[in-house]
Enzyme design. Structure first.
Site, PDB file in Angstrom:
ATOM      1  N   ASP A  82       0.846  -1.193   0.000  1.00 43.23           N
ATOM      2  CA  ASP A  82       0.000   0.000   0.000  1.00 43.23           C
ATOM      3  C   ASP A  82       0.885   1.247   0.000  1.00 43.23           C
ATOM      4  O   ASP A  82       1.698   1.423   0.904  1.00 43.23           O
ATOM      5  CB  ASP A  82      -0.894  -0.037   1.249  1.00 43.23           C
ATOM      6  CG  ASP A  82      -1.704   1.233   1.408  1.00 43.23           C
ATOM      7  OD1 ASP A  82      -1.942   1.923   0.395  1.00 43.23           O
ATOM      8  OD2 ASP A  82      -2.095   1.541   2.547  1.00 43.23           O
ATOM      9  N   ASP A 129      -4.197   3.891   2.687  1.00 40.33           N
ATOM     10  CA  ASP A 129      -5.630   3.584   2.857  1.00 40.33           C
ATOM     11  C   ASP A 129      -5.853   2.130   3.272  1.00 40.33           C
ATOM     12  O   ASP A 129      -6.992   1.662   3.362  1.00 40.33           O
ATOM     13  CB  ASP A 129      -6.426   3.920   1.585  1.00 40.33           C
ATOM     14  CG  ASP A 129      -6.064   3.016   0.409  1.00 40.33           C
ATOM     15  OD1 ASP A 129      -5.118   2.194   0.527  1.00 40.33           O
ATOM     16  OD2 ASP A 129      -6.724   3.128  -0.640  1.00 40.33           O
ATOM     17  N   ASP A 177      -1.783  -1.244  -3.746  1.00 42.80           N
ATOM     18  CA  ASP A 177      -2.088  -0.484  -4.962  1.00 42.80           C
ATOM     19  C   ASP A 177      -0.946  -0.582  -5.973  1.00 42.80           C
ATOM     20  O   ASP A 177       0.123  -1.149  -5.683  1.00 42.80           O
ATOM     21  CB  ASP A 177      -2.412   0.978  -4.619  1.00 42.80           C
ATOM     22  CG  ASP A 177      -1.358   1.601  -3.712  1.00 42.80           C
ATOM     23  OD1 ASP A 177      -0.156   1.342  -3.938  1.00 42.80           O
ATOM     24  OD2 ASP A 177      -1.734   2.323  -2.762  1.00 42.80           O
ATOM     25  N   ASP A 187      -5.132 -11.060 -15.361  1.00 44.26           N
ATOM     26  CA  ASP A 187      -6.188 -12.028 -15.072  1.00 44.26           C
ATOM     27  C   ASP A 187      -7.350 -11.749 -16.023  1.00 44.26           C
ATOM     28  O   ASP A 187      -7.797 -10.608 -16.143  1.00 44.26           O
ATOM     29  CB  ASP A 187      -6.649 -11.859 -13.613  1.00 44.26           C
ATOM     30  CG  ASP A 187      -6.876 -13.189 -12.930  1.00 44.26           C
ATOM     31  OD1 ASP A 187      -7.667 -13.985 -13.475  1.00 44.26           O
ATOM     32  OD2 ASP A 187      -6.281 -13.427 -11.866  1.00 44.26           O
ATOM     33  N   ASP A 207      -9.447 -17.131 -15.643  1.00 44.16           N
ATOM     34  CA  ASP A 207     -10.238 -17.562 -14.498  1.00 44.16           C
ATOM     35  C   ASP A 207     -11.271 -18.616 -14.904  1.00 44.16           C
ATOM     36  O   ASP A 207     -12.036 -18.407 -15.854  1.00 44.16           O
ATOM     37  CB  ASP A 207     -10.949 -16.320 -13.937  1.00 44.16           C
ATOM     38  CG  ASP A 207     -11.543 -16.530 -12.567  1.00 44.16           C
ATOM     39  OD1 ASP A 207     -10.776 -16.695 -11.608  1.00 44.16           O
ATOM     40  OD2 ASP A 207     -12.785 -16.535 -12.456  1.00 44.16           O
ATOM     41  N   GLU A 215      -7.188 -21.541 -15.698  1.00 42.54           N
ATOM     42  CA  GLU A 215      -7.579 -22.161 -14.422  1.00 42.54           C
ATOM     43  C   GLU A 215      -8.733 -23.121 -14.714  1.00 42.54           C
ATOM     44  O   GLU A 215      -9.753 -22.714 -15.267  1.00 42.54           O
ATOM     45  CB  GLU A 215      -8.027 -21.099 -13.425  1.00 42.54           C
ATOM     46  CG  GLU A 215      -8.276 -21.696 -12.045  1.00 42.54           C
ATOM     47  CD  GLU A 215      -9.239 -20.900 -11.194  1.00 42.54           C
ATOM     48  OE1 GLU A 215      -9.170 -21.045  -9.965  1.00 42.54           O
ATOM     49  OE2 GLU A 215     -10.079 -20.159 -11.727  1.00 42.54           O
ATOM     50  N   HIS A 266      -4.030 -17.297  -4.343  1.00 44.80           N
ATOM     51  CA  HIS A 266      -4.903 -16.480  -3.486  1.00 44.80           C
ATOM     52  C   HIS A 266      -6.153 -17.232  -3.026  1.00 44.80           C
ATOM     53  O   HIS A 266      -6.928 -16.693  -2.248  1.00 44.80           O
ATOM     54  CB  HIS A 266      -5.306 -15.214  -4.244  1.00 44.80           C
ATOM     55  CG  HIS A 266      -6.120 -15.527  -5.460  1.00 44.80           C
ATOM     56  ND1 HIS A 266      -5.590 -16.181  -6.564  1.00 44.80           N
ATOM     57  CD2 HIS A 266      -7.417 -15.323  -5.739  1.00 44.80           C
ATOM     58  CE1 HIS A 266      -6.553 -16.355  -7.448  1.00 44.80           C
ATOM     59  NE2 HIS A 266      -7.676 -15.844  -6.991  1.00 44.80           N
ATOM     60  N   ASP A 267      -6.369 -18.446  -3.537  1.00 47.83           N
ATOM     61  CA  ASP A 267      -7.537 -19.236  -3.132  1.00 47.83           C
ATOM     62  C   ASP A 267      -7.162 -20.379  -2.188  1.00 47.83           C
ATOM     63  O   ASP A 267      -8.050 -21.088  -1.695  1.00 47.83           O
ATOM     64  CB  ASP A 267      -8.204 -19.876  -4.358  1.00 47.83           C
ATOM     65  CG  ASP A 267      -8.789 -18.850  -5.301  1.00 47.83           C
ATOM     66  OD1 ASP A 267      -9.223 -17.779  -4.825  1.00 47.83           O
ATOM     67  OD2 ASP A 267      -8.816 -19.122  -6.516  1.00 47.83           O
TER      68      ASP A 267
HETATM   69  C1  NOJ Z   1     -11.258 -18.418  -9.312  1.00 44.90           C
HETATM   70  C2  NOJ Z   1     -10.533 -17.306  -8.652  1.00 44.90           C
HETATM   71  O1  NOJ Z   1      -9.205 -17.666  -8.470  1.00 44.90           O
HETATM   72  C3  NOJ Z   1     -11.264 -17.022  -7.353  1.00 44.90           C
HETATM   73  O2  NOJ Z   1     -10.554 -16.154  -6.523  1.00 44.90           O
HETATM   74  C4  NOJ Z   1     -12.622 -16.492  -7.702  1.00 44.90           C
HETATM   75  O3  NOJ Z   1     -13.386 -16.345  -6.523  1.00 44.90           O
HETATM   76  C5  NOJ Z   1     -13.371 -17.407  -8.655  1.00 44.90           C
HETATM   77  N1  NOJ Z   1     -12.555 -17.961  -9.693  1.00 44.90           N
HETATM   78  C6  NOJ Z   1     -14.498 -16.667  -9.310  1.00 44.90           C
HETATM   79  O4  NOJ Z   1     -13.981 -15.706 -10.195  1.00 44.90           O
END
Ligand code: NOJ
Length: 559
Positions: A21, A25, A29, A98, A199, A256, A328-329
């Site tokens: 950041d 905030d 960014d 992405d 995605d 993905e 990130h998931d």
């Molecule tokens: C996969 C992404 O990596 C995830 O973060 C997202 O919630 C879902 N697709 C929906 O876009």
């Protein structure tokens, strides 16, 4: 050997909200990211994958896009993005964006128009169906819980949303919509980007009959993946996208693809078919799931061996693998497959070795290179992720025990990966001077980049060496893979072979000190230790049998 720059590259994923950041905030960014490019240059990565920075109401942290050609003001301006791209390129780092086109935000102008009336010109950009017997058109469950259909009062029809109700699915059967997507992709490529991460791209073609999914549980809503994952027109759509857009640029693509199996992945990634370069598959990420991701089970080394071998073997010479254990998931790899306590540093290095020595393109998720760990926030109020919050609500409504629900969230929740990057030991880990949007992991005093960069023995420098080795040895990129020691309960070992040379990789996945025997034909051979997390690399010796491995030891020999 089909040489490609994207096979020889290492990709680094930035999750913009949590990286750096610059304006206090509490939200990462673009200027913040630009200020950290020298750090990434030192690490040695070739490509950055940037999670969404597009204009979005942030129902799913940017994976719900309101305008594909605008930057979310929280992240900066288009000029800030252009600076980021220019500065990355100036350092020899490529950028992939992405591409989230299975769905848009419900606030996208297309959806606003589509939902206005049944005769709207863009009605067919989304998937609208009348109800069935006064209820949803079918029983599909959304990935984020509840029905995958939302009733819209104005036109008395339902629209499909495989993710949140603010993420309506786009109708890829409509050629006008497809053209819009291709134009948008071309627009970004013309701005100078180097490719896309796509995605849930294997969800874009649905079975047009929209059949009910078979019931696997008592729930009203059921997983309908068989009717939309790798659906009827998916290869046609990807080939068209490739023909219309991607083939005109020297770019890389990774799709993905939840649920994808190797035979299908070979079709997606076979170069002569012109679809994508590689896919993200999920089989290794499901090894600790029972009935769904929140049903946490112990993972087994044998199963990891099987999945690894299956993918390495099936795509060899046919397509290409991506290599990852974090994003990130997903929860943090060192907490999930290693030991984030006493052996945090050693096990993080071992897991990095496991990934980077396989055939494929390695992906590093921000913080992985300093061994960031899962977090255990005490209360649901500390969490921000829509999937986590929905799970908690549904589970509590269903009468679940709160402590058990929080245990699942601690093990599997996506916010494990999304806590702010830990730059140093100053307040909030140097991520922000304000209040971070998601609390920082309290271990930032010891786990941080400043400490890692200063320590030659750190995880960071180990990753740097892994990346360097890849640049020196073709065998690491292109060699054939074979699994050894299928039945060893603690050690995962494999070989890579190219032009008569061999790499021998031995990995102790646990805290014991097991004995490991190199394959008989390697015993007695001269071997150079390329890298290891205990022993001094560069040394040459004759390989002997009965090697006693240290806790979480990793060894890579070149024969
Ligand atoms: C996969 C992404 O990596 C995830 O973060 C997202 O919630 C879902 N697709 C929906 O876009």
């Amino acid at each position: 050997m089909d040489r490609q720059w994207w096979k020889e590259s290492v990709v680094y994923q930035i999750y913009p909200r949590s990286f750096m950041d610059s304006d206090g905030d509490g939200i990462g960014d673009l200027p913040g990211m630009t200020s950290k490019l020298d750090y990434l240059k030192t690490l040695g990565v070739d490509v950055i994958w940037l999670s969404p920075v597009y204009d979005s109401p942030n129902d799913d942290n940017g994976y719900d896009i309101r305008d594909y050609r605008a930057i979310l003001p929280e992240f900066g301006t288009m000029a800030d993005w252009e600076t980021f791209l220019r500065e990355a390129h100036a350092r020899g780092i490529k950028l992939i964006m992405d591409l989230v086109v299975n769905h848009s935000s419900d606030e996208h102008a297309w959806f606003v128009e589509s939902s206005a009336s049944k005769i709207s010109a863009k009605r067919d950009y989304y998937i609208w169906k009348p109800g069935k017997d006064g209820a949803e058109p079918n029983n599909w469950v959304s990935v984020f819980g509840g029905s995958a259909w939302k009733h819209d009062e104005r036109t008395d029809e339902y629209f499909l949303h495989l993710f949140s109700r603010k993420q309506p699915d786009l109708n890829w059967n409509n050629p006008v919509l497809r053209k819009e997507v291709y134009d948008m992709m071309t627009w970004w490529l013309d701005k100078g980007i180097d490719g896309f991460r796509m995605d849930v791209i294997n969800y874009i073609s649905k079975d047009e009959a929209y059949p009910d999914a078979p019931s696997h549980s008592e729930s009203r809503f059921q997983w309908g993946g068989q009717y939309f994952a790798d659906g009827p027109r998916i290869h046609e759509f990807l080939q068209e996208m490739n023909r219309e857009v991607l083939s005109k640029y020297d770019c890389m693509t990774v799709g993905e693809m939840p649920g994808v199996q190797p035979e299908e992945a070979a079709l997606y990634t076979a170069p002569e078919r012109g679809e994508v370069n590689m896919v993200f598959q999920f089989e290794h990420m499901d090894l600790d799931s029972g009935n769904g991701k929140w049903d946490v089970r112990p993972w087994h080394l044998k199963a990891l061996k099987e999945v690894t071998y299956k993918w390495q073997h099936s795509l060899n010479g046919r397509g290409w693998n991506s290599l990852y254990m974090n994003n990130h998931d997903q929860p943090r790899m060192v907490s999930r497959f290693g030991d984030d306590g006493e052996y945090r540093v050693l096990s993080a290095k071992m897991l990095a070795t496991f990934l980077h020595m396989q055939q494929g393109t390695p992906y590093i998720y921000q913080g992985e290179e300093i061994g960031m760990t899962n977090v255990r926030f005490p209360s649901i109020a500390d969490y921000r992720d829509i999937e986590t919050l929905n799970y908690y609500r549904e589970a509590m409504e269903g009468g679940a025990d709160e402590a058990a629900v929080l245990r699942s969230i601690h093990a599997k929740g996506r916010d494990n990966a999304r806590t702010p990057f830990q730059w140093d030991d100053s307040p909030n880990g140097g991520f922000t001077t304000g209040a971070p949007w998601l609390a920082i992991n309290p271990n930032y005093g010891t786990v941080n980049a400043a400490e890692a960069v200063a320590d030659p023995d750190s995880i960071f420098h180990y990753y740097r060496k892994l990346i360097e080795l890849r640049k020196k040895h073709d065998i690491i990129v292109y060699g054939d893979f074979d699994m050894l020691d299928w039945d060893h309960p603690e050690v995962l070992a494999y070989t890579r072979s190219l032009d008569g040379r061999k790499l021998l990789i031995a990995l102790n996945f646990y805290g014991g000190e097991p004995e490991w025997n190199p394959p008989a034909d390697a015993v007695g051979s001269e071997a150079e230790l390329l890298i290891g997390n205990y022993r001094e690399p560069g040394t040459r010796s004759k390989l002997s049998s009965g090697i006693r491995l240290k806790p979480y030891e990793a060894l890579v020999y070149l024969l």
